[in-house]
Design a protein around this motif. Structure first.
Motif, mmCIF file in Angstrom:
data_model
loop_
_atom_site.group_PDB
_atom_site.id
_atom_site.type_symbol
_atom_site.label_atom_id
_atom_site.label_comp_id
_atom_site.label_asym_id
_atom_site.label_seq_id
_atom_site.Cartn_x
_atom_site.Cartn_y
_atom_site.Cartn_z
ATOM 1 N N ALA A 27 0.827 -1.215 0.000
ATOM 2 C CA ALA A 27 0.000 0.000 0.000
ATOM 3 C C ALA A 27 0.855 1.256 0.000
ATOM 4 N N THR A 28 0.239 2.332 -0.433
ATOM 5 C CA THR A 28 0.825 3.669 -0.355
ATOM 6 C C THR A 28 -0.162 4.537 0.409
ATOM 7 N N PHE A 29 0.332 5.333 1.348
ATOM 8 C CA PHE A 29 -0.579 6.181 2.102
ATOM 9 C C PHE A 29 0.095 7.485 2.469
ATOM 10 N N THR A 30 -0.709 8.480 2.764
ATOM 11 C CA THR A 30 -0.240 9.822 3.088
ATOM 12 C C THR A 30 -0.629 10.143 4.530
ATOM 13 N N ILE A 31 0.340 10.679 5.260
ATOM 14 C CA ILE A 31 0.076 11.094 6.636
ATOM 15 C C ILE A 31 0.693 12.468 6.844
ATOM 16 N N THR A 32 0.280 13.139 7.926
ATOM 17 C CA THR A 32 0.882 14.434 8.260
ATOM 18 C C THR A 32 2.235 14.188 8.927
ATOM 19 N N SER A 33 3.063 15.205 8.953
ATOM 20 C CA SER A 33 4.370 15.052 9.592
ATOM 21 C C SER A 33 4.214 14.774 11.092
ATOM 22 N N LYS A 34 3.165 15.336 11.703
ATOM 23 C CA LYS A 34 2.909 15.067 13.126
ATOM 24 C C LYS A 34 2.591 13.578 13.337
ATOM 25 N N GLU A 35 1.783 13.012 12.453
ATOM 26 C CA GLU A 35 1.479 11.582 12.538
ATOM 27 C C GLU A 35 2.735 10.746 12.312
ATOM 28 N N MET A 36 3.621 11.237 11.448
ATOM 29 C CA MET A 36 4.874 10.536 11.183
ATOM 30 C C MET A 36 5.730 10.491 12.445
ATOM 31 N N VAL A 37 5.802 11.604 13.142
ATOM 32 C CA VAL A 37 6.570 11.651 14.389
ATOM 33 C C VAL A 37 5.998 10.662 15.399
ATOM 34 N N GLU A 38 4.691 10.640 15.562
ATOM 35 C CA GLU A 38 4.046 9.694 16.477
ATOM 36 C C GLU A 38 4.292 8.249 16.057
ATOM 37 N N PHE A 39 4.240 7.993 14.757
ATOM 38 C CA PHE A 39 4.502 6.650 14.232
ATOM 39 C C PHE A 39 5.924 6.211 14.583
ATOM 40 N N LEU A 40 6.898 7.087 14.357
ATOM 41 C CA LEU A 40 8.289 6.751 14.647
ATOM 42 C C LEU A 40 8.514 6.538 16.137
ATOM 43 N N LYS A 41 7.856 7.345 16.956
ATOM 44 C CA LYS A 41 7.957 7.195 18.408
ATOM 45 C C LYS A 41 7.407 5.831 18.842
ATOM 46 N N THR A 42 6.255 5.466 18.317
ATOM 47 C CA THR A 42 5.646 4.171 18.635
ATOM 48 C C THR A 42 6.520 3.027 18.152
ATOM 49 N N ALA A 43 7.055 3.151 16.944
ATOM 50 C CA ALA A 43 7.910 2.098 16.386
ATOM 51 C C ALA A 43 9.152 1.898 17.249
ATOM 52 N N SER A 44 9.745 2.978 17.732
ATOM 53 C CA SER A 44 10.935 2.840 18.567
ATOM 54 C C SER A 44 10.587 2.221 19.918
ATOM 55 N N GLU A 45 9.400 2.533 20.462
ATOM 56 C CA GLU A 45 8.978 1.920 21.725
ATOM 57 C C GLU A 45 8.760 0.424 21.556
ATOM 58 N N ILE A 46 8.182 0.015 20.429
ATOM 59 C CA ILE A 46 7.985 -1.414 20.169
ATOM 60 C C ILE A 46 9.336 -2.104 20.061
ATOM 61 N N LYS A 47 10.269 -1.481 19.330
ATOM 62 C CA LYS A 47 11.604 -2.052 19.177
ATOM 63 C C LYS A 47 12.291 -2.170 20.532
ATOM 64 N N GLU A 48 12.115 -1.150 21.372
ATOM 65 C CA GLU A 48 12.741 -1.131 22.687
ATOM 66 C C GLU A 48 12.271 -2.283 23.564
ATOM 67 N N LYS A 49 11.033 -2.724 23.402
ATOM 68 C CA LYS A 49 10.470 -3.740 24.283
ATOM 69 C C LYS A 49 10.844 -5.163 23.889
ATOM 70 N N LYS A 50 11.629 -5.324 22.828
ATOM 71 C CA LYS A 50 12.073 -6.661 22.459
ATOM 72 C C LYS A 50 13.090 -7.139 23.488
ATOM 73 N N PRO A 51 12.901 -8.332 24.031
ATOM 74 C CA PRO A 51 13.904 -8.841 24.968
ATOM 75 C C PRO A 51 15.171 -9.224 24.209
ATOM 76 N N SER A 52 16.280 -9.219 24.898
ATOM 77 C CA SER A 52 17.540 -9.597 24.280
ATOM 78 C C SER A 52 17.532 -11.084 23.944
ATOM 79 N N LYS A 53 18.158 -11.418 22.841
ATOM 80 C CA LYS A 53 18.287 -12.830 22.470
ATOM 81 C C LYS A 53 19.560 -13.422 23.051
#
Length: 174
Positions: A27-53
């Motif tokens: 898919a292709t989609f358009t978002i505002t830059s504010k939504e982009m910032v929130e998306f990146l913040k959420t993505a980094s929080e999800i990445k942060e919660k991965k336990p170490s292997k």
């Protein structure tokens, strides 16, 4: 909850309209830059919660969590979420001793303060947004331990209403 990896490509970023066009495989989609910032913040929080292997990091993280529980009289279970914050700092090269020193300093500062003691938890102490400031507190104490002793004495006097004499290991009335 299992997360699947999705590759996202920024196709266009328009400063005038404040819009970002993103594209995935499907898919292709358009978002505002504010939504982009929130998306990146959420993505980094999800990445942060991965336990170490790394089992060695998880073992050290478990020991630090146990130290937190003992020092702060808490009962955080050994879960992926609790370990992930600790493991993330260890995988960045931080020493276990530093993490324990942060626990010591923040425990001393917060354990007798009802509004702050709730923050004596892995997600606060080892979250990347606050960790550097807590680390700096430890480095400041190491750099000037006499200044920290004066600070501790003043806080202890304030807390008890009595003058604390560390040499006498006792209190006297102010």
């Amino acid at each position: 909850m299992k997360h699947s990896e999705v590759k996202i490509k920024i196709v266009e970023c328009n400063v005038k309209t404040n819009l970002v066009v993103l594209q995935t495989n499907s898919a292709t989609f358009t978002i505002t830059s504010k939504e982009m910032v929130e998306f990146l913040k959420t993505a980094s929080e999800i990445k942060e919660k991965k336990p170490s292997k790394n089992p060695i990091l998880n073992e050290i993280a478990s020991e630090i969590l146990e130290y937190l529980n003992l020092t702060c009289n808490r009962k955080f279970p050994v879960t992926d979420n609790n370990l992930s914050f600790i493991s993330a700092r260890l995988s960045e090269g931080e020493k276990p001793e530093l993490l324990k020193q942060i626990i010591d300093i923040k425990s001393w500062a917060w354990k007798n303060d009802y509004s702050m003691r709730k923050y004596l938890r892995p997600e606060t102490l080892f979250n990347p947004t606050k960790f550097q400031s807590y680390k700096q507190e430890v480095l400041d104490v190491i750099a000037d331990p006499q200044q920290f002793k004066k600070y501790v004495k003043a806080k202890e006097d304030e807390r008890t209403g009595k003058e604390y004499d560390p040499l006498d290991s006792g209190y006297s009335q102010k």
